[in-house]
Design a protein around this motif. Sequence first.
Motif, PDB file in Angstrom:
ATOM      1  N   PRO A  69       0.796  -1.234   0.000  1.00  0.00           N
ATOM      2  CA  PRO A  69       0.000   0.000   0.000  1.00  0.00           C
ATOM      3  C   PRO A  69       0.824   1.277   0.000  1.00  0.00           C
ATOM      4  CG  PRO A  69       0.052  -0.926   2.200  1.00  0.00           C
ATOM      5  CD  PRO A  69       0.781  -1.899   1.320  1.00  0.00           C
ATOM      6  N   GLU A  70       2.148   1.181   0.002  1.00  0.00           N
ATOM      7  CA  GLU A  70       2.968   2.385   0.005  1.00  0.00           C
ATOM      8  C   GLU A  70       2.936   3.083  -1.362  1.00  0.00           C
ATOM      9  OE1 GLU A  70       4.043  -0.375   1.382  1.00  0.00           O
ATOM     10  OE2 GLU A  70       4.311   0.196   3.476  1.00  0.00           O
ATOM     11  N   PRO A  71       3.040   4.412  -1.384  1.00  0.00           N
ATOM     12  CA  PRO A  71       3.178   5.096  -2.668  1.00  0.00           C
ATOM     13  C   PRO A  71       4.371   4.549  -3.446  1.00  0.00           C
ATOM     14  CG  PRO A  71       2.775   6.679  -0.912  1.00  0.00           C
ATOM     15  CD  PRO A  71       2.995   5.348  -0.249  1.00  0.00           C
ATOM     16  N   ARG A  72       4.138   4.237  -4.693  1.00  0.00           N
ATOM     17  CA  ARG A  72       5.148   3.657  -5.580  1.00  0.00           C
ATOM     18  C   ARG A  72       5.712   2.343  -5.025  1.00  0.00           C
ATOM     19  NH1 ARG A  72       6.426   6.050 -10.019  1.00  0.00           N
ATOM     20  NH2 ARG A  72       6.026   8.244 -10.364  1.00  0.00           N
ATOM     21  N   GLY A  73       4.887   1.645  -4.277  1.00  0.00           N
ATOM     22  CA  GLY A  73       5.361   0.409  -3.674  1.00  0.00           C
ATOM     23  C   GLY A  73       5.106  -0.822  -4.507  1.00  0.00           C
ATOM     24  N   ARG A 396      -4.136   7.992  -9.588  1.00  0.00           N
ATOM     25  CA  ARG A 396      -4.866   6.746  -9.826  1.00  0.00           C
ATOM     26  C   ARG A 396      -4.278   5.603  -9.014  1.00  0.00           C
ATOM     27  NH1 ARG A 396      -3.969   6.094 -15.075  1.00  0.00           N
ATOM     28  NH2 ARG A 396      -2.576   4.318 -15.204  1.00  0.00           N
ATOM     29  N   GLN A 397      -2.962   5.430  -9.112  1.00  0.00           N
ATOM     30  CA  GLN A 397      -2.339   4.301  -8.431  1.00  0.00           C
ATOM     31  C   GLN A 397      -2.481   4.425  -6.915  1.00  0.00           C
ATOM     32  OE1 GLN A 397       1.086   2.777 -10.212  1.00  0.00           O
ATOM     33  NE2 GLN A 397       1.790   1.618  -8.441  1.00  0.00           N
ATOM     34  N   ARG A 398      -2.300   5.606  -6.395  1.00  0.00           N
ATOM     35  CA  ARG A 398      -2.382   5.780  -4.939  1.00  0.00           C
ATOM     36  C   ARG A 398      -3.795   5.573  -4.421  1.00  0.00           C
ATOM     37  NH1 ARG A 398       1.863  10.762  -3.662  1.00  0.00           N
ATOM     38  NH2 ARG A 398       3.606   9.833  -4.785  1.00  0.00           N
TER      39      ARG A 398
END
Length: 573
Positions: A69-73, A396-398
């Motif tokens: 769940p981390e940004p850019r994870g 979107r991804q986050r």
Amino acid sequence: MTDIWEPYAPAARGGLRPLHAEGLDLTASGAATARAVADGVVEVTARDEGPVRIEWRVPCVDATALWTPEPRGTGWLPAAWSAPRRTGLTAGAPIAALVGTGDVALCAFAAERPDVLAGAGVVEETGEFRCWAQAEGELTVRIDTSGRHFARCLADLAAWWGNGRTADIPDAARRPAYSTWYSMHQDVTPEGVEAQAALGKELGLDVIIVDDGWMTADRTRGYAHCGDWEPVSLPDTAAHVERVHGLGVRYLLWYALPFIGKDSAAFGKLGRHALADAAHLGAIVADPRHPEVREFLTDRLARAVEEWGMDGLKVDFVDWFSRGPASAPAPAGPGADCASVDEGVERLLAAIRRRITAANPEAMVEYRQPYVSPALWPYVTMIRATDCPLSPQENRQRTVDLRLAAGPVPVHSDMLMWHRAEPPEQIACHLINVLFSVPQVSVDLAAQSPAQREALAFWLGVFRTHRDTLQLGELRPSRPDLGYPLVTALGGETVAVARYAALPVDASGDGWRTLLVANADADPDVRLTGGSGAAVATVRDARGRIVRQGEVELGLATPIPVPRGGLLTLCRA
């Protein structure tokens, strides 16, 4: 078991012993048990004095990405020797999934407690994927190898977390909101806020969130003036809030909770209770282990709801309680009544929540990545994606990542902003990129052209009309390794699909009566697959204008042209 090189992982105390669990190569330290809780789902508990560890391996076959769940994870497969993730009450969430071809979960897992050290990665020597989790005293982990869609597995793990500990969510927490941050930054005035609230209400923005600047006349950024929380830039605050309420708009106010600015009067009172010195920000991080700190901050924040009539709080920077030196803080000084910082933070957040809901049972509280732990769910009514200004793909991804791990808590986008020359098609794409969250908008609405306003109003209407499907339906994002180029939500008889690349859309199944396809790709040709029978197709452009309408045969391979930023609606009897 093959030994691997792991420069970051601590050694397991007392060694690891094999533990039986069907389909898993599982070991654990201490007194450990494993039990099946569903088909393909195992719950493992280990107990000991000191740290305990649970470790398992699965074949890394047809794997595409490790989801976190981390940004850019998400988007790659780390090596087993990669640095582990440390989660806590105010940092991250102890959940992950190894995703395979077809978006199945080869292995999804979550820990019951928030404070976990966890590692995951490819074992070079064997081609396996190795996972481990470690915590003090007692640790319970659920491991899902059922092979279902990874989003379904993550939803079940989030439901396990949320059993009986979620705050009541007011309806307004799911309504589109206006934020002053990108549009005004610190230049906040009652007149400016009221003007944007009025314009926003006309377009479908039912909540306004006033950010930094209301508590200071300084306009140079920084946090040296935080702590006193006097409405310097919002005089006659209660009357101002009443005028905003008269527009039919709810009102939230921003607070940088941990910071006591060095130019504030509060610094003289609380400066000695510093958990950390954020010198580059002009502030300290207050130590919540002291009741004096908690009482002061609770009084300051609750005042917004109790005295000024606000509808809630935007509580910012909670993760700073566990940043840097605060992650291994010095012993608390005289007067502290908490053994740990986490205990102090939880007492503080609980006290704020109690006070504001006593004054307004529907009071809202916004938190933000990275403080997304399920242990905070009792104190929050919405979670926002962390800052990514003018980055639709990142937003979107986050927001999708947050939806997958946030359980029942509404997920808000980072505030949408754009250049004044942005075409309506791209404004529509900004909104489509956060279609499965609650949109926040932060532009000067008075400066928007008629075409820009039409795009904004049309898509905000889509959010409102189909909220139950978009926000509460079953979320099925595709290809996390590629940043989710296609996302689907299923709710009742409605299916909503957002298309961010030139991919076909699955129209199969007899359960849907309405199929929405939002097109954020430059390719207009929407290809439907798997469907049969007739449906009435309506195509609208980015501004909501009908450009095509008529009956179509779902089984035909003919593409349906949908302009960029447009919406295809298929209805069948």
